[in-house]
Design an enzyme around this catalytic site. Structure first.
Site, PDB file in Angstrom:
ATOM      1  N   TYR A  20      79.922 -68.841 -28.790  1.00 35.62           N
ATOM      2  CA  TYR A  20      80.192 -70.205 -29.287  1.00 35.62           C
ATOM      3  C   TYR A  20      79.067 -71.167 -28.885  1.00 35.62           C
ATOM      4  CZ  TYR A  20      83.086 -74.443 -30.032  1.00 35.62           C
ATOM      5  OH  TYR A  20      83.588 -75.659 -30.444  1.00 35.62           O
ATOM      6  N   ALA A  55      83.747 -76.720 -39.817  1.00 37.63           N
ATOM      7  CA  ALA A  55      84.529 -75.486 -39.606  1.00 37.63           C
ATOM      8  C   ALA A  55      83.980 -74.687 -38.427  1.00 37.63           C
ATOM      9  CB  ALA A  55      84.484 -74.631 -40.878  1.00 37.63           C
ATOM     10  N   GLY A  56      84.868 -74.290 -37.548  1.00 34.90           N
ATOM     11  CA  GLY A  56      84.416 -73.516 -36.390  1.00 34.90           C
ATOM     12  C   GLY A  56      85.558 -72.734 -35.775  1.00 34.90           C
ATOM     13  N   ARG A 106      92.696 -79.486 -40.889  1.00 31.70           N
ATOM     14  CA  ARG A 106      93.388 -79.410 -39.590  1.00 31.70           C
ATOM     15  C   ARG A 106      92.483 -79.959 -38.490  1.00 31.70           C
ATOM     16  NH1 ARG A 106      95.282 -74.636 -37.224  1.00 31.70           N
ATOM     17  NH2 ARG A 106      93.448 -73.508 -37.934  1.00 31.70           N
TER      18      ARG A 106
HETATM   19  N1  CAA Z   1      84.123 -70.765 -14.310  1.00 36.17           N
HETATM   20  C1  CAA Z   1      84.049 -69.770 -13.391  1.00 36.17           C
HETATM   21  N2  CAA Z   1      84.886 -68.721 -13.364  1.00 36.17           N
HETATM   22  C2  CAA Z   1      85.835 -68.671 -14.308  1.00 36.17           C
HETATM   23  C3  CAA Z   1      85.965 -69.666 -15.301  1.00 36.17           C
HETATM   24  C4  CAA Z   1      85.080 -70.746 -15.249  1.00 36.17           C
HETATM   25  N3  CAA Z   1      85.132 -71.731 -16.151  1.00 36.17           N
HETATM   26  N4  CAA Z   1      86.990 -69.333 -16.104  1.00 36.17           N
HETATM   27  C5  CAA Z   1      87.491 -68.173 -15.644  1.00 36.17           C
HETATM   28  N5  CAA Z   1      86.785 -67.786 -14.555  1.00 36.17           N
HETATM   29  C6  CAA Z   1      86.995 -66.600 -13.747  1.00 36.17           C
HETATM   30  C7  CAA Z   1      88.462 -66.316 -13.502  1.00 36.17           C
HETATM   31  O1  CAA Z   1      88.906 -67.050 -12.390  1.00 36.17           O
HETATM   32  C8  CAA Z   1      88.455 -64.835 -13.271  1.00 36.17           C
HETATM   33  O2  CAA Z   1      87.963 -64.575 -11.971  1.00 36.17           O
HETATM   34  P1  CAA Z   1      88.635 -63.471 -11.032  1.00 36.17           P
HETATM   35  O3  CAA Z   1      88.481 -62.166 -11.779  1.00 36.17           O
HETATM   36  O4  CAA Z   1      87.836 -63.524  -9.766  1.00 36.17           O
HETATM   37  O5  CAA Z   1      90.042 -63.899 -10.889  1.00 36.17           O
HETATM   38  C9  CAA Z   1      87.393 -64.375 -14.276  1.00 36.17           C
HETATM   39  O6  CAA Z   1      86.521 -65.482 -14.464  1.00 36.17           O
HETATM   40  C10 CAA Z   1      87.982 -64.103 -15.649  1.00 36.17           C
HETATM   41  O7  CAA Z   1      88.387 -62.871 -15.617  1.00 36.17           O
HETATM   42  P2  CAA Z   1      89.531 -62.347 -16.610  1.00 36.17           P
HETATM   43  O8  CAA Z   1      89.380 -60.884 -16.646  1.00 36.17           O
HETATM   44  O9  CAA Z   1      90.859 -62.933 -16.247  1.00 36.17           O
HETATM   45  O10 CAA Z   1      89.090 -62.990 -17.988  1.00 36.17           O
HETATM   46  P3  CAA Z   1      89.737 -62.751 -19.366  1.00 36.17           P
HETATM   47  O11 CAA Z   1      89.076 -61.613 -20.033  1.00 36.17           O
HETATM   48  O12 CAA Z   1      91.227 -62.718 -19.269  1.00 36.17           O
HETATM   49  O13 CAA Z   1      89.288 -64.073 -20.105  1.00 36.17           O
HETATM   50  C11 CAA Z   1      89.147 -66.411 -20.508  1.00 36.17           C
HETATM   51  C12 CAA Z   1      89.890 -65.283 -19.807  1.00 36.17           C
HETATM   52  C13 CAA Z   1      88.917 -66.069 -21.987  1.00 36.17           C
HETATM   53  C14 CAA Z   1      87.812 -66.624 -19.862  1.00 36.17           C
HETATM   54  C15 CAA Z   1      90.051 -67.630 -20.377  1.00 36.17           C
HETATM   55  O14 CAA Z   1      90.078 -67.996 -19.019  1.00 36.17           O
HETATM   56  C16 CAA Z   1      89.605 -68.816 -21.178  1.00 36.17           C
HETATM   57  O15 CAA Z   1      89.934 -68.916 -22.361  1.00 36.17           O
HETATM   58  N6  CAA Z   1      88.869 -69.734 -20.592  1.00 36.17           N
HETATM   59  C17 CAA Z   1      88.491 -70.969 -21.248  1.00 36.17           C
HETATM   60  C18 CAA Z   1      87.123 -70.917 -21.844  1.00 36.17           C
HETATM   61  C19 CAA Z   1      86.840 -72.247 -22.458  1.00 36.17           C
HETATM   62  O16 CAA Z   1      86.729 -73.252 -21.785  1.00 36.17           O
HETATM   63  N7  CAA Z   1      86.721 -72.293 -23.782  1.00 36.17           N
HETATM   64  C20 CAA Z   1      86.570 -73.518 -24.469  1.00 36.17           C
HETATM   65  C21 CAA Z   1      87.545 -73.564 -25.603  1.00 36.17           C
HETATM   66  S1  CAA Z   1      87.653 -75.165 -26.354  1.00 36.17           S
HETATM   67  C22 CAA Z   1      86.299 -75.287 -27.304  1.00 36.17           C
HETATM   68  O17 CAA Z   1      85.498 -74.407 -27.414  1.00 36.17           O
HETATM   69  C23 CAA Z   1      86.116 -76.577 -28.041  1.00 36.17           C
HETATM   70  C24 CAA Z   1      84.893 -77.259 -27.622  1.00 36.17           C
HETATM   71  O18 CAA Z   1      83.898 -77.275 -28.361  1.00 36.17           O
HETATM   72  C25 CAA Z   1      84.860 -77.994 -26.340  1.00 36.17           C
END
Ligand code: CAA
Length: 240
Positions: free
Chosen positions: A147, A83-84, A12
């Protein structure tokens, strides 16, 4: 010469594109998967690439699975540790379980995949190891302490293996993909994903095939002088 390639998480996403690219290069490919039998069966049906199910986080399963692949397809020349998983959470909410699951799959899984194959590569004086790291191992990422730690760890693994394997004709390199259009990135909340795309100078997510082409090159016989390197394929989002 037909090379045998093992791609973990190879049915996948980025892994599937890598499996197909190596097959197109003339390799006999084995793709592993962890749980999604349906996707794996469909992938085999479409491509003719054999799939094998095991948990890369478990050493015994990895050893047994690799022995089966080698019995059926021959000694493995090329390993792509792809795998990750993600278990994203801000650090204050991250549970020990979220930490451990990601460490087990993304970091220990790389050890478990390469370690059983390494002695054979040393004996045969040839090997190509490619580890799929991430931009987030280079720059860190909000909500990815687990991660990012594993993906940074991957870079330590290949730099060390590069030194140990060099005299035995084995190279070890990494690719750090940026944000690629896969299920993993699509699972990020839409608003967050949009803000990420806005940070990518080319203005779009990458395609799995764009990572597969990098693997294809590093896995080739011609890439013997490239060892311990990292290719960043991220649309200009981050420069090392
Ligand atoms: N920078 C700064 N602040 C951030 C942020 C960021 N990148 N992302 C979220 N925040 C903030 C939010 O705005 C929120 O702030 P407030 O409380 O002031 O509104 C706070 O941080 C998050 O609080 P929540 O309680 O809402 O967080 P949550 O427990 O619901 O978690 C999350 C949400 C898991 C962080 C979700 O926003 C998320 O999945 N973010 C993406 C993370 C990401 O980029 N992951 C990469 C995945 S892809 C990958 O990993 C492949 C690769 O190799 C590139």
């Amino acid at each position: 010469m037909t090379r045998v390639a093992l791609v973990t998480g190879g049915s996948r996403g980025i892994g599937a594109a890598i499996s197909k690219a190596l097959q197109a290069d003339g390799c006999t490919v084995a793709a592993t998967y962890a749980g999604n039998d349906e996707a794996a069966a469909k992938f085999t049906e479409e491509t003719g690439i054999k799939t094998y199910k095991w948990n890369v986080g478990d050493y015994e399963s990895s050893t047994a699975g690799i022995a089966k692949v080698e019995e059926e397809l021959g000694p493995i020349d090329i390993v792509v540790a792809n795998a990750g998983i993600t278990r994203d959470a801000p650090f204050h909410k991250m549970t020990p379980q979220q930490w451990q699951e990601v460490i087990d799959t993304n970091l220990t899984g790389v050890f478990n995949t390469i370690h059983p194959i390494w002695p054979g590569m040393r004996e045969r004086k040839f090997g190509r190891i490619v580890v799929i790291s991430s931009i987030n191992g280079q720059k860190g990422q909000f909500a990815q302490v687990n991660y990012a730690a594993t993906k940074a760890g991957d870079l330590g693994i290949i730099k060390s293996l590069a030194q140990e394997g060099a005299r035995a004709g084995i190279t070890a390199n990494a690719i750090c993909p940026g944000y690629i259009a896969t299920d993993m990135v699509m699972a990020v909340p839409e608003k967050v994903r949009e803000s990420i795309i806005a940070q990518i100078p080319v203005g779009r997510l990458g395609e799995p095939e764009e990572i597969a082409r990098c693997v294809s090159f590093l896995a080739s016989d011609d890439a013997g002088f490239i060892n311990g390197s990292t290719i960043s394929a991220n649309g200009g989002q981050f420069f090392v």
